[in-house]
Design a protein around this motif. Sequence first.
Motif, mmCIF file in Angstrom:
data_model
loop_
_atom_site.group_PDB
_atom_site.id
_atom_site.type_symbol
_atom_site.label_atom_id
_atom_site.label_comp_id
_atom_site.label_asym_id
_atom_site.label_seq_id
_atom_site.Cartn_x
_atom_site.Cartn_y
_atom_site.Cartn_z
ATOM 1 N N PHE A 37 0.866 -1.163 0.000
ATOM 2 C CA PHE A 37 0.000 0.000 0.000
ATOM 3 C C PHE A 37 0.914 1.227 0.000
ATOM 4 O O PHE A 37 2.109 1.130 0.287
ATOM 5 C CB PHE A 37 -0.877 0.022 1.261
ATOM 6 C CG PHE A 37 -2.103 -0.833 1.177
ATOM 7 C CD1 PHE A 37 -2.020 -2.209 1.072
ATOM 8 C CD2 PHE A 37 -3.372 -0.265 1.213
ATOM 9 C CE1 PHE A 37 -3.154 -3.004 1.002
ATOM 10 C CE2 PHE A 37 -4.510 -1.045 1.156
ATOM 11 C CZ PHE A 37 -4.407 -2.411 1.050
ATOM 12 N N GLN A 39 0.899 5.732 0.835
ATOM 13 C CA GLN A 39 0.183 6.911 1.303
ATOM 14 C C GLN A 39 1.002 8.144 0.984
ATOM 15 O O GLN A 39 2.119 8.316 1.489
ATOM 16 C CB GLN A 39 -0.092 6.829 2.804
ATOM 17 C CG GLN A 39 -0.986 7.939 3.309
ATOM 18 C CD GLN A 39 -1.528 7.672 4.695
ATOM 19 O OE1 GLN A 39 -0.977 6.872 5.465
ATOM 20 N NE2 GLN A 39 -2.627 8.314 5.040
ATOM 21 N N GLU A 44 -5.311 9.594 1.255
ATOM 22 C CA GLU A 44 -5.644 8.348 1.927
ATOM 23 C C GLU A 44 -4.682 7.238 1.486
ATOM 24 O O GLU A 44 -4.116 7.280 0.394
ATOM 25 C CB GLU A 44 -7.080 7.945 1.596
ATOM 26 C CG GLU A 44 -8.125 8.894 2.159
ATOM 27 C CD GLU A 44 -9.539 8.401 1.917
ATOM 28 O OE1 GLU A 44 -10.472 9.023 2.461
ATOM 29 O OE2 GLU A 44 -9.706 7.400 1.203
ATOM 30 N N ARG A 45 -4.544 6.261 2.344
ATOM 31 C CA ARG A 45 -3.708 5.119 2.010
ATOM 32 C C ARG A 45 -4.423 4.296 0.935
ATOM 33 O O ARG A 45 -5.626 4.076 1.023
ATOM 34 C CB ARG A 45 -3.473 4.270 3.263
ATOM 35 C CG ARG A 45 -2.325 3.319 3.166
ATOM 36 C CD ARG A 45 -1.972 2.734 4.529
ATOM 37 N NE ARG A 45 -1.429 3.745 5.432
ATOM 38 C CZ ARG A 45 -0.860 3.456 6.587
ATOM 39 N NH1 ARG A 45 -0.773 2.186 6.994
ATOM 40 N NH2 ARG A 45 -0.402 4.420 7.358
ATOM 41 N N GLU A 46 -3.669 3.843 -0.065
ATOM 42 C CA GLU A 46 -4.271 3.083 -1.154
ATOM 43 C C GLU A 46 -3.445 1.835 -1.442
ATOM 44 O O GLU A 46 -2.218 1.818 -1.276
ATOM 45 C CB GLU A 46 -4.377 3.927 -2.435
ATOM 46 C CG GLU A 46 -3.050 4.326 -3.035
ATOM 47 C CD GLU A 46 -3.171 4.907 -4.436
ATOM 48 O OE1 GLU A 46 -4.257 4.855 -5.037
ATOM 49 O OE2 GLU A 46 -2.131 5.397 -4.942
ATOM 50 N N VAL A 61 -3.301 -1.868 -8.794
ATOM 51 C CA VAL A 61 -4.179 -0.726 -8.980
ATOM 52 C C VAL A 61 -3.933 -0.184 -10.386
ATOM 53 O O VAL A 61 -2.812 -0.303 -10.917
ATOM 54 C CB VAL A 61 -3.914 0.346 -7.894
ATOM 55 C CG1 VAL A 61 -2.547 0.985 -8.063
ATOM 56 C CG2 VAL A 61 -5.025 1.368 -7.871
#
Length: 131
Positions: A37, A39, A44-46, A61
């Motif tokens: 992930f 950030q 926001e953390r993605e 992603v």
Amino acid sequence: EVHLAESGGGLVQTGGSLRLSCVASGIDFDDYVLGWFRQAPGQEREGVACIHNKDGRAYYVDSVKGRFAISSDNAKNTVYLQMNSLKPEDTAVYYCTAEYLDLVTYLGGCGNFRLIDVDSWGKGTLVTVSS
């Protein structure tokens, strides 16, 4: 106790490459999904990428498809994130994650990148891409 230790972050110019590594301890590697992930400041953390260690299925992603590649070395309990063609918008703290591979995740894949599904987090490594 699960421990995830990231390394490999740093400063790189636009278009450059970096490889992040994460050594996992305290888990049975085949029973978990490992991932990354990120950030960025003020965001926001993605989820970025994840891999099923048992069969190698990988998910990304959309913003990193074709540029990033996740892989794992089960013998070393290590997961990697090869990042190519880096852009300034890739600047973020990157976190290694571990998610227990339950039946739902096994059937559907880990690509939902839901924060609630993550069981363990590393401390993070900073990636800065200069323009």
